[in-house]
Design a protein around this motif. Structure first.
Motif, mmCIF file in Angstrom:
data_model
loop_
_atom_site.group_PDB
_atom_site.id
_atom_site.type_symbol
_atom_site.label_atom_id
_atom_site.label_comp_id
_atom_site.label_asym_id
_atom_site.label_seq_id
_atom_site.Cartn_x
_atom_site.Cartn_y
_atom_site.Cartn_z
ATOM 1 N N PHE A 120 0.330 -1.405 0.009
ATOM 2 C CA PHE A 120 0.394 -0.509 0.437
ATOM 3 C C PHE A 120 0.794 1.595 -0.417
ATOM 4 N N ASP A 121 1.817 0.760 0.073
ATOM 5 C CA ASP A 121 2.622 2.171 -0.228
ATOM 6 C C ASP A 121 2.238 2.948 -1.965
ATOM 7 N N THR A 122 3.417 4.126 -1.848
ATOM 8 C CA THR A 122 2.713 5.222 -2.665
ATOM 9 C C THR A 122 3.003 4.636 -4.203
ATOM 10 N N GLU A 123 3.966 3.763 -4.359
ATOM 11 C CA GLU A 123 4.486 3.449 -5.555
ATOM 12 C C GLU A 123 3.620 1.880 -5.745
ATOM 13 N N PHE A 124 3.006 1.703 -5.142
ATOM 14 C CA PHE A 124 2.101 0.916 -5.904
ATOM 15 C C PHE A 124 0.625 1.316 -5.844
ATOM 16 N N GLU A 125 0.031 2.460 -5.944
ATOM 17 C CA GLU A 125 -1.053 3.458 -6.549
ATOM 18 C C GLU A 125 -1.973 2.805 -8.037
ATOM 19 N N SER A 126 -1.052 2.224 -8.800
ATOM 20 C CA SER A 126 -1.885 2.364 -9.795
ATOM 21 C C SER A 126 -2.561 0.720 -9.519
ATOM 22 N N LEU A 127 -1.557 -0.333 -8.944
ATOM 23 C CA LEU A 127 -1.995 -1.329 -8.502
ATOM 24 C C LEU A 127 -2.948 -1.486 -7.567
ATOM 25 N N TRP A 128 -3.458 -0.029 -6.526
ATOM 26 C CA TRP A 128 -4.724 -0.146 -5.700
ATOM 27 C C TRP A 128 -5.646 -0.466 -6.553
ATOM 28 N N ARG A 129 -5.231 0.832 -7.333
ATOM 29 C CA ARG A 129 -6.713 1.448 -8.339
ATOM 30 C C ARG A 129 -7.159 0.448 -8.838
ATOM 31 N N ALA A 130 -6.413 -0.747 -9.901
ATOM 32 C CA ALA A 130 -6.289 -1.799 -10.156
ATOM 33 C C ALA A 130 -7.421 -2.658 -9.852
ATOM 34 N N SER A 131 -7.048 -3.361 -8.996
ATOM 35 C CA SER A 131 -7.028 -4.481 -7.587
ATOM 36 C C SER A 131 -6.912 -4.104 -6.241
ATOM 37 N N LEU A 132 -5.458 -4.227 -6.089
ATOM 38 C CA LEU A 132 -5.939 -4.092 -4.134
ATOM 39 C C LEU A 132 -7.788 -3.805 -3.407
ATOM 40 N N ARG A 133 -7.800 -2.364 -4.088
ATOM 41 C CA ARG A 133 -9.372 -1.560 -3.575
ATOM 42 C C ARG A 133 -10.029 -2.873 -3.349
ATOM 43 N N LEU A 134 -10.131 -3.392 -4.283
ATOM 44 C CA LEU A 134 -11.297 -4.693 -4.531
ATOM 45 C C LEU A 134 -11.420 -5.129 -2.925
ATOM 46 N N ALA A 135 -9.931 -5.091 -2.156
ATOM 47 C CA ALA A 135 -10.174 -6.180 -1.030
ATOM 48 C C ALA A 135 -10.304 -5.674 0.230
ATOM 49 N N PHE A 136 -10.651 -4.243 0.109
ATOM 50 C CA PHE A 136 -11.278 -3.285 1.000
ATOM 51 C C PHE A 136 -12.443 -2.622 0.536
ATOM 52 N N LYS A 137 -13.511 -3.256 0.150
ATOM 53 C CA LYS A 137 -13.920 -2.688 -0.325
ATOM 54 C C LYS A 137 -15.376 -1.599 0.616
ATOM 55 N N TYR A 138 -15.074 -1.957 2.015
ATOM 56 C CA TYR A 138 -16.320 -1.053 2.760
ATOM 57 C C TYR A 138 -15.034 -0.151 3.427
ATOM 58 N N SER A 139 -13.579 0.355 2.259
ATOM 59 C CA SER A 139 -12.718 1.157 3.499
ATOM 60 C C SER A 139 -13.295 2.692 2.993
ATOM 61 N N PRO A 140 -12.516 3.815 3.873
ATOM 62 C CA PRO A 140 -12.860 4.590 3.003
ATOM 63 C C PRO A 140 -12.925 5.039 1.401
ATOM 64 N N GLY A 141 -11.809 4.171 0.813
ATOM 65 C CA GLY A 141 -11.340 4.599 -0.542
ATOM 66 C C GLY A 141 -10.191 4.420 -0.687
ATOM 67 N N ASP A 142 -9.121 4.705 -0.160
ATOM 68 C CA ASP A 142 -8.263 5.157 -0.415
ATOM 69 C C ASP A 142 -7.293 4.568 -0.072
ATOM 70 N N ARG A 143 -6.101 4.032 -0.629
ATOM 71 C CA ARG A 143 -5.132 3.989 -0.601
ATOM 72 C C ARG A 143 -4.004 4.102 0.505
ATOM 73 N N LYS A 144 -3.922 5.497 0.868
ATOM 74 C CA LYS A 144 -3.429 6.205 2.321
ATOM 75 C C LYS A 144 -4.188 5.498 3.856
ATOM 76 N N SER A 145 -5.059 5.603 3.571
ATOM 77 C CA SER A 145 -5.495 5.411 5.347
ATOM 78 C C SER A 145 -5.657 3.754 4.781
ATOM 79 N N VAL A 146 -6.479 3.070 3.630
ATOM 80 C CA VAL A 146 -6.089 1.405 4.350
ATOM 81 C C VAL A 146 -4.215 0.909 4.623
ATOM 82 N N GLY A 147 -3.401 1.554 3.819
ATOM 83 C CA GLY A 147 -2.173 1.605 4.250
ATOM 84 C C GLY A 147 -1.278 2.286 5.585
ATOM 85 N N GLY A 148 -1.663 3.295 5.769
ATOM 86 C CA GLY A 148 -1.335 3.454 7.324
ATOM 87 C C GLY A 148 -1.692 2.347 8.055
#
Length: 358
Positions: A120-148
């Motif tokens: 969930f580091d910055t370098e994987f933003e594109s991966l977050w948008r493509a697939s990782l976000r699907l693992a956290f469907k009920y999160s606020p929806g941003d990589r930084k929050s989940v990564g923290g």
């Protein structure tokens, strides 16, 4: 010796360096320090039980999200598996050395939790948008929050795994972060974890509460916000020990009010949509949180995930008041009395008129 009798305890078994934290927290009482040391092991075990469930849940959700890209027999796709290849090779090496077949399942089980957290580091933003976000469907929806939160869990996991002291963290707040992370994957998983946790019960049995029960925070922006909505907000990944009161340092002084901490909310989404939804809730606490979110956003806080302390008002009987602020006379670069946060006993603060007294 009967089954219920207990042998004497030798601090040397622990080491004087490790035991010193517990002695200090128990006011130099060896018996109290032993009780705290044993409690520390119990609360660590209770938290690690929760980490066990959350870690398995999270890594399986991540793998499922990465399955949007075809899998090979022994490699899991996605850039982290390329950029963190050294850890993959290390796991493969261990498997081969033990005579076990190298497989996706065994690689997934063999990498550290830190491996997943770095996805969930910055370098994987594109991966977050493509697939990782699907693992956290009920999160606020941003990589930084989940990564923290993932990094926070990793730090806690390592602290427990190395048998560290948890005296300077709030176990119940750490549990809340774990439970909410599970809920970001699946709300039903969060309910299940809340139903089995032992953290709350064991935390309440801490033999000696923290003597430094007040945190003073740097408060250039926080002090004006408190005067409007009786709350303090800060980054969600900032760790605090168990406290009863919160005070503010701004304008070269510790302000004359120490507000009682009524509620701590470790992961709150600050957005107009969330504020609006909470405003329509029949729950009074939700309405109060809606006002905090709206006021903070209107006064320069950016949307995101924050930690919220709901505090007693300045003129409320639960707050402790001084007749005047505690003045800090030092000036110049690097002379601030509080740069982030500092802990004190309430008694020392109530008797001070100058920071030199603290």
């Amino acid at each position: 010796m009967s089954a219920t009798s207990r042998s004497s305890f030798e601090p040397a078994w622990v080491s004087s360096e490790r035991f010193a934290d517990f002695l200090e927290a128990a006011n130099e009482d060896p018996g109290g320090a032993r009780a705290l040391y044993e409690w520390n092991a119990s609360i660590s075990a209770a938290l690690f039980e929760v980490i066990h469930h959350v870690e398995v849940l999270v890594r399986n959700a991540i793998i499922e999200s990465l399955n949007t890209v075809p899998l090979s027999d022994i490699e899991v796709p996605g850039t982290p598996w390329v950029q963190q290849a050294a850890q993959i090779e290390e796991v493969k090496g261990r498997l081969k050395k033990s005579g076990k077949e190298v497989s996706v399942h065994r690689i997934v089980a063999g990498v550290t939790f830190g491996f997943w957290a770095t996805m969930f580091d910055t370098e994987f933003e594109s991966l977050w948008r493509a697939s990782l976000r699907l693992a956290f469907k009920y999160s606020p929806g941003d990589r930084k929050s989940v990564g923290g939160v993932m990094q926070n869990v990793n730090v806690l996991r390592n602290l427990i795994a190395h048998h560290g002291s948890l005296l300077k963290i709030d176990p119940e707040i750490e549990f809340e972060k774990l439970a909410q992370l599970a809920g970001w994957v699946d709300p039903e998983a969060e309910k299940w974890i809340r139903g089995l946790e032992r953290v709350s019960e064991i935390a309440a049995r801490r033999p000696f509460p923290p003597s430094r029960n007040v945190v003073i925070v740097a408060a250039e922006k926080a002090w004006p916000l408190y005067s409007k909505v009786n709350a303090y907000i800060c980054p969600h990944d900032r760790t605090f020990q168990s406290i009863e009161y919160l005070g503010f340092y701004a304008d070269y002084e510790v302000k004359s009010v120490f507000a009682k901490v009524l509620r701590r909310l470790p992961l709150v989404t600050f957005s107009k949509a969330e504020g609006k939804a909470l405003a329509h809730s029949p729950n009074a606490n939700d309405k109060e949180l809606s006002k905090i979110i709206g006021t903070a956003l209107a006064n320069g806080w950016s949307p995101g995930t924050y930690q919220v302390f709901v505090l007693s008002p300045q003129k409320d009987g639960a707050s402790k008041l001084l007749t005047q602020p505690i003045v800090h006379e030092k000036r110049g670069r690097g002379s601030a009395f509080v740069r982030n946060k500092r802990y004190f006993s309430l008694g020392s603060l109530l008797s001070a008129t100058n920071t030199q007294h603290l």
